[in-house]
Design a protein around this motif. Structure first.
Motif, PDB file in Angstrom:
ATOM      1  N   ASN A  29      38.004  26.497  37.655  1.00 37.16           N
ATOM      2  CA  ASN A  29      36.991  27.553  37.769  1.00 37.16           C
ATOM      3  C   ASN A  29      37.637  28.855  38.231  1.00 37.16           C
ATOM      4  N   GLU A  30      36.950  29.958  37.877  1.00 36.41           N
ATOM      5  CA  GLU A  30      37.558  31.278  38.060  1.00 36.41           C
ATOM      6  C   GLU A  30      37.801  31.737  39.499  1.00 36.41           C
ATOM      7  N   GLY A  31      36.989  31.346  40.443  1.00 40.58           N
ATOM      8  CA  GLY A  31      37.180  31.824  41.810  1.00 40.58           C
ATOM      9  C   GLY A  31      36.514  33.168  42.062  1.00 40.58           C
ATOM     10  N   THR A  32      36.737  33.724  43.239  1.00 42.47           N
ATOM     11  CA  THR A  32      36.138  35.001  43.629  1.00 42.47           C
ATOM     12  C   THR A  32      37.237  36.027  43.880  1.00 42.47           C
ATOM     13  N   LEU A  33      37.075  37.200  43.276  1.00 42.54           N
ATOM     14  CA  LEU A  33      38.023  38.291  43.517  1.00 42.54           C
ATOM     15  C   LEU A  33      37.513  39.160  44.664  1.00 42.54           C
ATOM     16  N   ILE A  34      38.365  39.382  45.647  1.00 42.48           N
ATOM     17  CA  ILE A  34      38.013  40.254  46.769  1.00 42.48           C
ATOM     18  C   ILE A  34      38.870  41.496  46.649  1.00 42.48           C
ATOM     19  N   THR A  35      38.206  42.632  46.490  1.00 42.42           N
ATOM     20  CA  THR A  35      38.959  43.836  46.138  1.00 42.42           C
ATOM     21  C   THR A  35      38.287  45.090  46.688  1.00 42.42           C
ATOM     22  N   LYS A  36      38.816  46.248  46.319  1.00 40.42           N
ATOM     23  CA  LYS A  36      38.243  47.526  46.759  1.00 40.42           C
ATOM     24  C   LYS A  36      36.857  47.724  46.165  1.00 40.42           C
ATOM     25  N   GLU A  37      35.985  48.323  46.945  1.00 40.62           N
ATOM     26  CA  GLU A  37      34.626  48.575  46.489  1.00 40.62           C
ATOM     27  C   GLU A  37      34.617  49.315  45.148  1.00 40.62           C
ATOM     28  N   GLU A  38      35.520  50.279  45.009  1.00 39.15           N
ATOM     29  CA  GLU A  38      35.540  51.118  43.801  1.00 39.15           C
ATOM     30  C   GLU A  38      35.940  50.327  42.558  1.00 39.15           C
ATOM     31  N   GLU A  39      36.589  49.182  42.767  1.00 43.19           N
ATOM     32  CA  GLU A  39      37.027  48.377  41.618  1.00 43.19           C
ATOM     33  C   GLU A  39      35.865  47.587  41.002  1.00 43.19           C
ATOM     34  N   ILE A  40      34.762  47.541  41.714  1.00 45.76           N
ATOM     35  CA  ILE A  40      33.647  46.732  41.235  1.00 45.76           C
ATOM     36  C   ILE A  40      32.614  47.655  40.587  1.00 45.76           C
ATOM     37  N   MET A  41      32.349  47.411  39.323  1.00 44.41           N
ATOM     38  CA  MET A  41      31.486  48.316  38.565  1.00 44.41           C
ATOM     39  C   MET A  41      30.033  48.221  38.991  1.00 44.41           C
TER      40      MET A  41
END
Ligand code: ASP
Ligand code: MG
Length: 401
Positions: free
Chosen positions: A234-246
């Motif tokens: 399964n793909e998992g969860t990406l934790i990243t910068k707020e701006e990277e999330i559309m």
């Protein structure tokens, strides 16, 4: 891509599982990635090693404890390197020292100060899969240190930062971060992407996938973190910068913290400096205070309510003894739970809190305290209603969709 992968204790829990990890590492290698793999000790191993030290002394020297504990991760790192070589790949294991991880001198809870990546980069350039023993480093003098329990995640994130890796994948036995605890709400869904700040709010309240220290470090070093399971694809969860999330949902998740207690101080003198005195004394005793509410003063008096971690209850009572003479009463209540709604989307939407209050009212749940921040609304309620509240809020914000 340069990827740092980290496998936790259950993922390397025995030789078969280490073999399985080797398979996954190879799959990523075959896609053309450069790989640094950080491993934990086999699950239970660190406790076992700690137990050995306690056989000889109730209070063993921490530097010796570090020498013992760091061995657990060395074992798995070398075993994985052997497995990879056997599969026909160039692989090498490195201790924290060989990986260039330099820490301060706080044994058993050391902080990483810098990483000298010279040797690591040399090995990567020669196409080695580099397997690093997690959870450890050395002081400037070369003394072995460990990073605190669960610290292998920190090793991975710090290495990803220092190497400017494209990705840091944290493999555990859960699929990722969920909209709420699936044991409470089976309709909880795995989150695909979440910002560092949301993750910090969810994690500090019991979404036990990652240490907060790791998320904070990832945020500081700009490391893209993925948490996923080593037992499925399964793909998992990406934790990243707020701006990277559309697209941000208004609410990303609902968190529950059952391990808080409420302190209510009634009729405190309403004068400058009183809060500083009380909270100063608590902070000196290292008690982490949260959700402070002060009522409007009347007749020169005011009430102060706040929450503390339940484990600090006795400690708090001890500290507040000094104030008993100058207030009407101090009450302690550990029969509470803190429920929090988290989402960066709240910043641009109104009415989020009102809907939560309405929903809990319909369930006849009394809200005892409320606090809000830009991305979070927390409510203290009776412990026995905690799970009902979670399910209600989860459906109010349609998180199952
Ligand atoms: N083995 C260490 C522990 O059990 C570190 C880790 O697994 O992250 O705490
Ligand atoms: Mg761990």
């Amino acid at each position: 891509m340069l990827i740092v992968q980290k496998y936790g204790g259950t993922s390397v829990g025995d030789c078969e599982r280490i073999q399985n990890v080797a398979k996954r590492v190879v799959e990523s290698k075959e896609k053309g990635n450069s790989l640094v793999v950080v491993v934990s000790a086999m699950s239970g191993e660190t406790d076992k090693l700690l137990g050995y030290t306690k056989f000889f002394s109730r209070l063993p020297k921490e530097r010796e404890v570090d020498m013992v504990l760091s061995a657990g991760e060395r074992v798995t790192s070398a075993l994985l390197a052997i497995a990879l070589e056997e599969m026909g790949y160039k692989a090498i294991s490195l201790s924290g020292r060989a990986a260039g991880i330099v820490t301060d001198t706080s044994h058993t809870k050391a902080r990483i100060e810098e990483i000298d990546t010279t040797y690591l980069n040399e090995l990567l350039a020669k196409d080695y899969i580099v397997v690093v023993a997690g959870f450890q480093g050395v002081t400037e003098k070369g003394e072995v240190t460990t990073l605190g329990r669960g610290g292998s995640d920190l090793s991975a994130v710090a290495l990803a930062g220092a190497l400017q890796a494209d990705l840091c994948e944290i493999y555990t036995d859960v699929d990722g971060v969920y909209t709420t605890d699936p044991r409470i709400e089976p309709k909880a869904k795995k989150i695909d992407k979440i910002s560092y700040d949301e993750m910090l709010e969810l994690a500090s309240m019991g979404a036990k996938v990652l240490l907060n220290r790791s998320v904070e470090m990832a945020k500081k070093l700009n490391v893209n973190l993925v948490t996923r399971s080593s037992f499925n694809y399964n793909e998992g969860t990406l934790i990243t910068k707020e701006e990277e999330i559309m697209e941000h949902p208004i609410v990303s998740g609902i968190a529950l913290d059952k391990n808080q207690a409420r302190v209510s101080i009634c009729n405190v003198e309403d004068r400058p400096g009183i809060a500083a005195e009380i909270f100063g004394a608590l902070s000196e005793a290292n008690i982490n205070v949260d959700m402070i509410v002060q009522t409007i003063g009347r007749d020169g008096k005011t009430d102060l309510d706040f929450t503390i971690p339940e484990v600090e209850l006795e400690n708090t009572k001890r500290v507040l003894k000094a104030f008993e003479g100058s207030v009407e009463s101090i009450d302690y209540d550990s029969d509470i739970a803190k429920v929090s709604i988290v989402g960066v989307g709240m910043k641009s939407h109104s009415g989020v809190a009102a809907r939560a209050f309405q929903a809990l009212a319909e369930d006849n749940i009394n809200i005892m305290m409320i606090s809000t921040s830009e991305i979070k609304i927390s409510m203290v309620i009776r412990l026995k209603y905690a799970e009902l509240a979670i399910r209600t809020l989860h459906s109010v914000y349609q998180l199952e969709k």
